[in-house]
Design an enzyme around this catalytic site. Structure first.
Site: not given
Length: 466
Positions: A142-143
């Protein structure tokens, strides 16, 4: 986490505050996107397609995550991406038990929800090919970006079925006809925005600190993110959802979705214990809101523009979405009307923008640990997570192989229940990820949601007959 890597350290780019949040142990999140194929998977063709797709032209997908001497996260460009390390091939069936493909794939995805993360010695993404099940699972940290960014990147490497030249259509926000508004209506709208923003922002802060939902059969809490998961799929037809939304003036697909969630949870909880909850018991969801100018997918070129209102990365806020338990019976469309009234007030406020802004502020001035602690508490104090990502409107292909479905879920949270809906080619699949010791029967819960939509559709048909 790698402390050094190939590449030029002087060209390192700091990870954004939102990206840093998703790297913290309490909020470490990986997005899993399941892609169903019509034909057997050609491994070499998939690798070639990935090698030449826009995926590798995005610097996030060809950079390593490194930490400097102060422990701050950075992206470091790597000179070469070894595609063979990112494509994980599983030739054998996932199980020897006589189960269908969907169950086997969902069980595999459920294991990924609480399994090991992505290795830090390569860019933070993988493509798992489940050969016996004609399914691929794209795993992306998700980063690297949120659902809208990642779906735009993935779809940009696909083509329309039947026309290998054209890229898929990207649905966006529809411009509604503007209505003439007098000065008094504009003043009322402004004060309404200020009033609802104040109420919801105060509630948001209180949820972060001490206010929490009462206990129900589906409540999670501190440490539940580590519990084993089960996963089930609820299927909806967009045509049915549009038919239902058109029965209530100015309703949206999201209104229908929240109405279905409210009705389905009521059905499920009544089945678990008919006398366990009083009518009107509140269950609060966390809804993810895309803050870009366009509501749906955007062209990849628009997302990658500097200073774009669309913008690559994690550009979403959160809303608290209260739904209420009601015993079986009554008008099915009442759930839709209640959901619309609640969401209309939410959309009139700046709650989602506030949650995004306060997250950046806390991350910048108080650090990742404090920001992660606050987000973790919000999740622990609520009951479920819900998101809705618009996918391609028509059928698409990847490497010439027609795609039959697109489904998405992410790593486990302290919630015992997370739901992620994605539309594709006239359908919408919602992945229901449940802590199996709290919600042991997510397949039945999926049926509750599907039956809730059917009842709403029948109620609309009954109105048309009268």
């Amino acid at each position: 986490m790698a402390s050094s890597a190939a590449g030029d350290p002087s060209a390192d780019e700091p990870v954004t505050p939102a990206g840093r949040l998703f790297l913290q142990p309490e909020m470490n999140q990986i997005i899993n996107c399941a892609i169903g194929f019509q034909n057997p998977i050609n491994i070499d063709l998939i690798k070639s397609t990935l090698q030449n797709s826009p995926l590798l032209s995005n610097p996030r997908f060809s950079s390593l995550l490194v930490r400097d001497s102060d422990g701050r996260e950075h992206w470091r460009k790597t000179p070469h991406v070894d595609i063979d390390r990112h494509v994980i091939v599983l030739h054998e069936p996932l199980t020897t038990s006589p189960v269908d493909h969907e169950t086997a794939i969902n069980d595999y995805l459920a294991e990924l929800c609480t399994g090991t993360g992505l290795p830090a010695d390569k860019p933070l993404w993988e493509f798992h090919l489940l050969m016996a099940h004609k399914c691929g699972v794209v795993r992306i940290h998700h980063a690297l970006g949120d659902g809208v960014s990642l779906m735009a990147l993935l779809v940009a490497g696909c083509r329309r079925a039947g026309d290998e030249v054209k890229i898929p259509t990207f649905p966006g926000k529809r411009n509604r006809a503007s209505k003439e508004k007098g000065w008094w209506a504009m003043v009322n709208g402004f004060w309404g925005m200020m009033w609802f923003s104040l109420i919801f922002v105060v509630e948001f802060v209180m949820r972060s600190l001490w206010v929490c939902d009462g206990k129900t059969e589906i409540s999670g809490g501190d440490g539940v993110e580590l519990w084993p998961r089960k996963l089930a799929t609820a299927r909806f037809r967009l045509q049915d959802m549009k038919l239902i939304k058109n029965s209530v003036p100015d309703a949206t697909i999201n209104d229908v979705l929240i109405g279905v969630i409210s009705s389905g949870l009521s059905r499920y909880l009544y089945h678990r214990d008919p006398n366990g909850l009083r009518d009107g018991t509140r269950m609060t969801g966390i809804g993810m809101v895309n803050l870009r100018r366009e509501a749906g997918l955007q062209e990849l070129s628009d997302l990658m523009k500097e200073n774009s209102g669309s913008g690559w990365g994690n550009k979403f806020g959160m809303m608290l979405l209260p739904v209420y338990y009601h015993k079986s019976g009554g008008d099915p469309l009442a759930y839709l009307r209640r959901a619309k009234a609640m969401l209309d007030r939410k959309k009139q406020s700046l709650e989602a923008h506030f949650s995004y802004a306060i997250g950046l502020f806390v991350m910048t001035y108080f650090g990742a640990k404090v920001a992660s602690w606050l987000n973790y508490r919000i999740v622990c104090h609520t009951t479920f997570t819900i998101s809705n990502v618009l996918g391609p409107q028509e059928e698409i292909t990847l490497g010439g192989n027609p795609i039959t479905y697109l489904r998405v879920n992410n790593s486990s949270l302290p919630h015992a229940l997370t739901m992620h809906m994605m539309s594709y080619a006239g359908g919408a699949d919602m992945q229901i990820v449940a802590a199996k010791d709290i919600i042991p029967d997510p397949v039945f819960l999926a049926k509750c949601f599907e039956e809730a939509l059917i009842d709403m559709k029948e109620a609309v048909a009954a109105i048309h007959r009268t």
